[in-house]
Design a protein around this motif. Sequence first.
Motif, PDB file in Angstrom:
ATOM      1  N   ALA A   1       0.848  11.710   2.740  1.00  0.00           N
ATOM      2  CA  ALA A   1      -0.271  10.531   3.102  1.00  0.00           C
ATOM      3  C   ALA A   1      -0.789  11.060   4.480  1.00  0.00           C
ATOM      4  O   ALA A   1      -1.800  10.537   4.938  1.00  0.00           O
TER       5      ALA A   1
ATOM      6  N   ARG B   1       0.407  11.864  12.821  1.00  0.00           N
ATOM      7  CA  ARG B   1      -0.696  12.509  11.915  1.00  0.00           C
ATOM      8  C   ARG B   1      -1.947  12.116  12.708  1.00  0.00           C
ATOM      9  O   ARG B   1      -2.261  10.999  13.389  1.00  0.00           O
TER      10      ARG B   1
ATOM     11  N   TYR C   1       0.705   5.509  -1.830  1.00  0.00           N
ATOM     12  CA  TYR C   1       1.078   6.957  -1.468  1.00  0.00           C
ATOM     13  C   TYR C   1       2.422   7.435  -1.961  1.00  0.00           C
ATOM     14  O   TYR C   1       2.472   8.550  -2.410  1.00  0.00           O
ATOM     15  N   ARG C   2       3.199   6.674  -2.385  1.00  0.00           N
ATOM     16  CA  ARG C   2       4.323   7.041  -3.230  1.00  0.00           C
ATOM     17  C   ARG C   2       4.027   7.628  -4.607  1.00  0.00           C
ATOM     18  O   ARG C   2       4.567   8.593  -5.007  1.00  0.00           O
TER      19      ARG C   2
ATOM     20  N   SER D   1       0.949  -1.149  -0.039  1.00  0.00           N
ATOM     21  CA  SER D   1      -0.032   0.044   0.125  1.00  0.00           C
ATOM     22  C   SER D   1       0.830   1.386  -0.001  1.00  0.00           C
ATOM     23  O   SER D   1       0.294   2.442  -0.245  1.00  0.00           O
ATOM     24  N   GLY D   2       2.134   1.303   0.461  1.00  0.00           N
ATOM     25  CA  GLY D   2       2.896   2.133   0.651  1.00  0.00           C
ATOM     26  C   GLY D   2       3.142   3.026  -0.903  1.00  0.00           C
ATOM     27  O   GLY D   2       3.219   3.895  -1.000  1.00  0.00           O
TER      28      GLY D   2
ATOM     29  N   ARG E   1      -5.901   9.785   1.664  1.00  0.00           N
ATOM     30  CA  ARG E   1      -6.185   8.445   2.212  1.00  0.00           C
ATOM     31  C   ARG E   1      -7.426   7.771   1.645  1.00  0.00           C
ATOM     32  O   ARG E   1      -7.565   6.430   1.658  1.00  0.00           O
TER      33      ARG E   1
ATOM     34  N   ARG F   1       0.470   0.875   7.162  1.00  0.00           N
ATOM     35  CA  ARG F   1       0.729   1.543   8.253  1.00  0.00           C
ATOM     36  C   ARG F   1      -0.542   1.368   8.893  1.00  0.00           C
ATOM     37  O   ARG F   1      -0.569   1.555  10.263  1.00  0.00           O
ATOM     38  N   ASP F   2      -1.732   1.369   8.271  1.00  0.00           N
ATOM     39  CA  ASP F   2      -3.188   1.267   8.903  1.00  0.00           C
ATOM     40  C   ASP F   2      -3.995   0.204   8.345  1.00  0.00           C
ATOM     41  O   ASP F   2      -5.282   0.260   8.433  1.00  0.00           O
TER      42      ASP F   2
ATOM     43  N   ASP G   1       4.459   9.484  10.282  1.00  0.00           N
ATOM     44  CA  ASP G   1       3.540   8.749  10.247  1.00  0.00           C
ATOM     45  C   ASP G   1       2.717   8.340  11.370  1.00  0.00           C
ATOM     46  O   ASP G   1       1.696   7.915  11.453  1.00  0.00           O
TER      47      ASP G   1
ATOM     48  N   VAL H   1       6.788  11.778   1.000  1.00  0.00           N
ATOM     49  CA  VAL H   1       5.379  10.830   1.107  1.00  0.00           C
ATOM     50  C   VAL H   1       4.712  10.859   2.534  1.00  0.00           C
ATOM     51  O   VAL H   1       3.428  10.947   2.406  1.00  0.00           O
ATOM     52  N   SER H   2       5.242  11.311   3.556  1.00  0.00           N
ATOM     53  CA  SER H   2       4.469  11.218   4.555  1.00  0.00           C
ATOM     54  C   SER H   2       3.742  12.679   4.760  1.00  0.00           C
ATOM     55  O   SER H   2       2.397  12.698   5.354  1.00  0.00           O
TER      56      SER H   2
ATOM     57  N   ARG I   1      10.278  10.128   9.158  1.00  0.00           N
ATOM     58  CA  ARG I   1       9.132   9.534   8.410  1.00  0.00           C
ATOM     59  C   ARG I   1       8.368   8.880   9.616  1.00  0.00           C
ATOM     60  O   ARG I   1       7.114   8.829   9.490  1.00  0.00           O
TER      61      ARG I   1
HETATM   62  O1   DC Z   1       5.705   1.460   3.371  1.00  0.00           O
HETATM   63  P1   DC Z   1       6.448   2.495   2.616  1.00  0.00           P
HETATM   64  O2   DC Z   1       7.686   3.132   3.460  1.00  0.00           O
HETATM   65  O3   DC Z   1       6.890   2.514   1.165  1.00  0.00           O
HETATM   66  O4   DC Z   1       5.402   3.584   2.728  1.00  0.00           O
HETATM   67  C1   DC Z   1       5.676   4.943   2.328  1.00  0.00           C
HETATM   68  C2   DC Z   1       4.863   6.071   2.866  1.00  0.00           C
HETATM   69  O5   DC Z   1       3.538   6.041   2.760  1.00  0.00           O
HETATM   70  C3   DC Z   1       4.885   6.019   4.703  1.00  0.00           C
HETATM   71  O6   DC Z   1       5.973   6.702   5.082  1.00  0.00           O
HETATM   72  C4   DC Z   1       3.599   6.558   4.898  1.00  0.00           C
HETATM   73  C5   DC Z   1       2.547   6.220   3.881  1.00  0.00           C
HETATM   74  N1   DC Z   1       1.803   4.942   4.238  1.00  0.00           N
HETATM   75  C6   DC Z   1       0.892   5.214   5.010  1.00  0.00           C
HETATM   76  O7   DC Z   1       0.445   6.322   5.244  1.00  0.00           O
HETATM   77  N2   DC Z   1      -0.165   4.132   5.007  1.00  0.00           N
HETATM   78  C7   DC Z   1       0.047   3.096   4.555  1.00  0.00           C
HETATM   79  N3   DC Z   1      -1.087   2.051   4.538  1.00  0.00           N
HETATM   80  C8   DC Z   1       1.251   2.874   3.633  1.00  0.00           C
HETATM   81  C9   DC Z   1       2.135   3.734   3.586  1.00  0.00           C
END
Ligand code: DC
Length: 219
Positions: free
Chosen positions: A107, A180, A43-44, A39-40, A113, A134-135, A177, A103-104, A173
């Motif tokens: 996100a 927030r 957001y990227r 899922s990251g 989101r 993350r969520d 994260d 990215v943070s 980061r």
């Molecule tokens: O997993 P990653 O490090 O590639 O994720 C990049 C950014 O995306 C991370 O710093 C926060 C955001 N992210 C998020 O807020 N929620 C998610 N489910 C996945 C990533």
Amino acid sequence: MTPPAPPHFAIAIDGPAASGKTTLARELAKLLGLVMVNSGEMYRAVTWQVLNAQIDPHDHAAVIALLQHIDIQCGDDGISSTLTINGIDPGAALRCAAVNANVSTIAAIPEVRAKLVALQRDYLKRTNIVMEGRDIGSVVFPDTPFKIYVDAAEHVRAARRVKMGEIDSVAQRDAADSRRATAPLIIAPGAAILDNSHHTIASGVRAAIEILKHQGLQC
Ligand code: DC
């Protein structure tokens, strides 16, 4: 009449940056025959598009306006998630220093989101998944019984990024994260913690399988 789709399940893997959750999710998906969804990357991809459009990531109104013109197509190749954004697969550009640094901020925007969570939930209409982020256990699939929070010591995580050749301030980061207002990184209710500081890939997978069996996964 089309028969009803079989119910699918999700394994939720959450944790801070560079905790090893992507590798763990990929290995679990391989072992269990599931699709691994990163899922990251979603957001990227939005961050990459914002930067390409030369929009300030802190200008929420401009990001939200751009969001209306962003078409993200999420799919899978039978093993892992795939995505295109406005018809382009950004590939390795998703891991560049500029995306890591912004990215943070992107996100943390609730509208971003909401759009991405809907795409993440869509996967479950099609297939069984291991999704990392993350969520995932707290917001995307709060009802799944299969939840792991992967953690690792900060110096181990920073060293992993250096080894990957990435410029990425993981501590900064993680702080953003976790602090927030919308869907912060938390240990989701019901999640088991896996400390990945000293695991090899194989021993980490074994530990995760034990957790998942305990949570009721038949495997
Ligand atoms: O997993 P990653 O490090 O590639 O994720 C990049 C950014 O995306 C991370 O710093 C926060 C955001 N992210 C998020 O807020 N929620 C998610 N489910 C996945 C990533």
